[in-house]
Design a protein around this motif. Structure first.
Motif, PDB file in Angstrom:
ATOM      1  N   LEU A  86       0.086  14.071 -28.089  1.00  8.65           N
ATOM      2  CA  LEU A  86      -0.986  13.292 -27.456  1.00  8.65           C
ATOM      3  C   LEU A  86      -0.623  11.816 -27.383  1.00  8.65           C
ATOM      4  O   LEU A  86      -0.824  11.161 -26.355  1.00  8.65           O
ATOM      5  N   LYS A  87      -0.110  11.280 -28.457  1.00 10.34           N
ATOM      6  CA  LYS A  87       0.262   9.868 -28.486  1.00 10.34           C
ATOM      7  C   LYS A  87       1.331   9.554 -27.443  1.00 10.34           C
ATOM      8  O   LYS A  87       1.229   8.588 -26.697  1.00 10.34           O
ATOM      9  N   ARG A  88       2.334  10.380 -27.398  1.00  7.23           N
ATOM     10  CA  ARG A  88       3.459  10.189 -26.472  1.00  7.23           C
ATOM     11  C   ARG A  88       3.028  10.329 -25.014  1.00  7.23           C
ATOM     12  O   ARG A  88       3.290   9.464 -24.186  1.00  7.23           O
ATOM     13  N   THR A  89       2.358  11.421 -24.691  1.00  8.69           N
ATOM     14  CA  THR A  89       2.041  11.689 -23.287  1.00  8.69           C
ATOM     15  C   THR A  89       0.928  10.798 -22.751  1.00  8.69           C
ATOM     16  O   THR A  89       0.927  10.452 -21.574  1.00  8.69           O
ATOM     17  N   ASN A  90      -0.012  10.394 -23.589  1.00  8.21           N
ATOM     18  CA  ASN A  90      -1.039   9.455 -23.139  1.00  8.21           C
ATOM     19  C   ASN A  90      -0.414   8.132 -22.730  1.00  8.21           C
ATOM     20  O   ASN A  90      -0.821   7.501 -21.745  1.00  8.21           O
ATOM     21  N   LYS A  91       0.573   7.707 -23.488  1.00 10.71           N
ATOM     22  CA  LYS A  91       1.267   6.455 -23.184  1.00 10.71           C
ATOM     23  C   LYS A  91       2.020   6.553 -21.867  1.00 10.71           C
ATOM     24  O   LYS A  91       1.937   5.655 -21.016  1.00 10.71           O
ATOM     25  N   ILE A  92       2.755   7.643 -21.671  1.00  7.89           N
ATOM     26  CA  ILE A  92       3.536   7.821 -20.440  1.00  7.89           C
ATOM     27  C   ILE A  92       2.603   7.965 -19.242  1.00  7.89           C
ATOM     28  O   ILE A  92       2.875   7.429 -18.162  1.00  7.89           O
ATOM     29  N   GLN A  93       1.492   8.672 -19.423  1.00  7.68           N
ATOM     30  CA  GLN A  93       0.535   8.839 -18.334  1.00  7.68           C
ATOM     31  C   GLN A  93      -0.009   7.489 -17.888  1.00  7.68           C
ATOM     32  O   GLN A  93      -0.116   7.201 -16.695  1.00  7.68           O
ATOM     33  N   ALA A  94      -0.357   6.628 -18.837  1.00  8.44           N
ATOM     34  CA  ALA A  94      -0.886   5.299 -18.512  1.00  8.44           C
ATOM     35  C   ALA A  94       0.172   4.438 -17.829  1.00  8.44           C
ATOM     36  O   ALA A  94      -0.115   3.722 -16.864  1.00  8.44           O
ATOM     37  N   GLN A  95       1.412   4.518 -18.300  1.00  9.34           N
ATOM     38  CA  GLN A  95       2.496   3.745 -17.699  1.00  9.34           C
ATOM     39  C   GLN A  95       2.772   4.201 -16.270  1.00  9.34           C
ATOM     40  O   GLN A  95       3.059   3.380 -15.385  1.00  9.34           O
ATOM     41  N   SER A  96       2.700   5.502 -16.053  1.00  8.93           N
ATOM     42  CA  SER A  96       2.952   6.048 -14.722  1.00  8.93           C
ATOM     43  C   SER A  96       1.889   5.591 -13.734  1.00  8.93           C
ATOM     44  O   SER A  96       2.190   5.239 -12.582  1.00  8.93           O
ATOM     45  N   LEU A  97       0.643   5.590 -14.178  1.00  8.25           N
ATOM     46  CA  LEU A  97      -0.446   5.122 -13.327  1.00  8.25           C
ATOM     47  C   LEU A  97      -0.278   3.642 -12.989  1.00  8.25           C
ATOM     48  O   LEU A  97      -0.457   3.230 -11.840  1.00  8.25           O
ATOM     49  N   LEU A  98       0.093   2.846 -13.974  1.00  9.29           N
ATOM     50  CA  LEU A  98       0.324   1.419 -13.754  1.00  9.29           C
ATOM     51  C   LEU A  98       1.487   1.192 -12.796  1.00  9.29           C
ATOM     52  O   LEU A  98       1.437   0.303 -11.937  1.00  9.29           O
ATOM     53  N   GLN A  99       2.520   2.008 -12.916  1.00 14.55           N
ATOM     54  CA  GLN A  99       3.697   1.859 -12.054  1.00 14.55           C
ATOM     55  C   GLN A  99       3.323   2.029 -10.583  1.00 14.55           C
ATOM     56  O   GLN A  99       3.810   1.301  -9.719  1.00 14.55           O
ATOM     57  N   GLY A 156       0.780  -1.228   0.000  1.00  9.21           N
ATOM     58  CA  GLY A 156       0.000   0.000   0.000  1.00  9.21           C
ATOM     59  C   GLY A 156       0.806   1.270   0.000  1.00  9.21           C
ATOM     60  O   GLY A 156       0.267   2.347   0.276  1.00  9.21           O
ATOM     61  N   GLY A 157       2.104   1.197  -0.305  1.00 13.43           N
ATOM     62  CA  GLY A 157       2.911   2.411  -0.295  1.00 13.43           C
ATOM     63  C   GLY A 157       4.292   2.200  -0.874  1.00 13.43           C
ATOM     64  O   GLY A 157       4.696   1.077  -1.174  1.00 13.43           O
ATOM     65  N   HIS A 158       5.021   3.280  -1.028  1.00 10.25           N
ATOM     66  CA  HIS A 158       6.421   3.196  -1.418  1.00 10.25           C
ATOM     67  C   HIS A 158       7.152   4.455  -0.971  1.00 10.25           C
ATOM     68  O   HIS A 158       6.532   5.471  -0.659  1.00 10.25           O
ATOM     69  N   ILE A 159       8.469   4.379  -0.906  1.00  9.00           N
ATOM     70  CA  ILE A 159       9.314   5.486  -0.460  1.00  9.00           C
ATOM     71  C   ILE A 159      10.409   5.718  -1.485  1.00  9.00           C
ATOM     72  O   ILE A 159      11.003   4.768  -1.998  1.00  9.00           O
ATOM     73  N   VAL A 160      10.656   6.978  -1.784  1.00  6.03           N
ATOM     74  CA  VAL A 160      11.734   7.374  -2.688  1.00  6.03           C
ATOM     75  C   VAL A 160      12.636   8.355  -1.950  1.00  6.03           C
ATOM     76  O   VAL A 160      12.151   9.220  -1.225  1.00  6.03           O
ATOM     77  N   HIS A 161      13.938   8.205  -2.103  1.00  2.00           N
ATOM     78  CA  HIS A 161      14.845   9.242  -1.592  1.00  2.00           C
ATOM     79  C   HIS A 161      15.981   9.444  -2.585  1.00  2.00           C
ATOM     80  O   HIS A 161      16.361   8.525  -3.308  1.00  2.00           O
ATOM     81  N   LYS A 218       0.481   1.315  -9.216  1.00  2.00           N
ATOM     82  CA  LYS A 218      -0.228   0.102  -8.790  1.00  2.00           C
ATOM     83  C   LYS A 218       0.753  -1.035  -8.520  1.00  2.00           C
ATOM     84  O   LYS A 218       0.566  -1.815  -7.583  1.00  2.00           O
ATOM     85  N   ILE A 219       1.786  -1.120  -9.345  1.00  2.00           N
ATOM     86  CA  ILE A 219       2.813  -2.151  -9.144  1.00  2.00           C
ATOM     87  C   ILE A 219       3.563  -1.909  -7.840  1.00  2.00           C
ATOM     88  O   ILE A 219       3.853  -2.829  -7.088  1.00  2.00           O
ATOM     89  N   TYR A 220       3.885  -0.648  -7.541  1.00  2.00           N
ATOM     90  CA  TYR A 220       4.581  -0.312  -6.299  1.00  2.00           C
ATOM     91  C   TYR A 220       3.779  -0.726  -5.073  1.00  2.00           C
ATOM     92  O   TYR A 220       4.345  -1.147  -4.060  1.00  2.00           O
ATOM     93  N   HIS A 221       2.451  -0.598  -5.134  1.00  2.00           N
ATOM     94  CA  HIS A 221       1.615  -0.723  -3.948  1.00  2.00           C
ATOM     95  C   HIS A 221       0.900  -2.061  -3.829  1.00  2.00           C
ATOM     96  O   HIS A 221      -0.088  -2.180  -3.107  1.00  2.00           O
ATOM     97  N   LEU A 222       1.392  -3.081  -4.518  1.00  2.00           N
ATOM     98  CA  LEU A 222       0.786  -4.407  -4.427  1.00  2.00           C
ATOM     99  C   LEU A 222       0.800  -4.908  -2.984  1.00  2.00           C
ATOM    100  O   LEU A 222       1.723  -4.625  -2.218  1.00  2.00           O
TER     101      LEU A 222
END
Length: 214
Positions: free
Chosen positions: A154-167, A24-29, A169-173
């Motif tokens: 639009l093509k580029r940023t939509n892809k990065i936005q979707a990947q960022s959102l997925l990332q 449910g979380g992650h930490i970056v430093h 979810k992966i962090y917070h499994l």
């Protein structure tokens, strides 16, 4: 929060960016390059949030209670901060158009995204470069510039936005079995690094050149 590296015990990886996963979380430093300061960001999943501010001061005890069972070095780092601040991370709908009339959207206005790939500012830099190159290429023909800019970005940023959102979810499994396989996958394969290289190696100039062949 921010802490000075020399005020901490020897902490492996304090001279580079690090990401730690947890349920449910992650930490970056990462080092800031300013007087040996280290910046840390601790993110937890919540079902609701009501404030929108970058300057809401938080309580250290609240932060530490959320991450009490995490890595001892991380907890010590967070406890060493004089002040901590908190803010919500919101998912926003993406605009379907990047221009209207003589107005053009760039940066967060064009592609709001969660920060879990660290690409928000990078996309804004790409936006500015792309728009500037198109203005030069088409000698200020704003309508053509706007249309090509929107098509490319639009093509580029939509892809990065979707990947960022997925990332995120992966962090917070939280499922232990899935977490195990995630950790093994990240530890023993190069997929994550390869994916980031693909993002970093994107060539705006090559995209603009394709316009001549379209």
């Amino acid at each position: 929060g921010m802490v000075r590296a020399d005020e901490l015990p020897k902490f492996q990886g304090s001279n580079k960016a690090n990401v730690y996963y947890g349920p449910g979380g992650h930490i970056v430093h990462y080092p800031t390059g300013r007087d040996d300061y280290i910046n840390f960001v601790a993110i937890e999943s919540k079902s609701s949030w009501h404030e929108e501010s970058w300057r809401t001061e938080g309580e250290s005890r609240d932060l530490l209670s959320k991450f009490a069972n995490w890595n001892e070095g991380l907890v010590h780092m967070m406890a060493s901060a004089n002040k901590v601040y908190k803010w919500g991370v919101f998912q926003r709908p993406l605009p379907q158009k990047l221009f209207m009339g003589r107005s053009v959207l760039l940066g967060d206005a064009a592609h709001p995204m969660v920060p879990f790939l660290g690409q928000g500012a990078c996309m804004a830099i790409e936006d500015g470069y792309t728009f500037g190159m198109l203005v030069g290429k088409y000698q200020g023909n704003l309508r053509i510039v706007q249309q090509h800019y929107e098509k490319i970005r639009l093509k580029r940023t939509n892809k990065i936005q979707a990947q960022s959102l997925l990332q995120g979810k992966i962090y917070h499994l939280t499922n232990p079995v899935i977490v195990f396989f995630r950790n093994m996958f990240i530890r023993y394969t190069s997929v994550a690094k390869t994916n980031m290289k693909k993002i970093w190696n994107y060539d705006v100039d090559a995209e603009i050149k394709k316009l001549d062949n379209a």
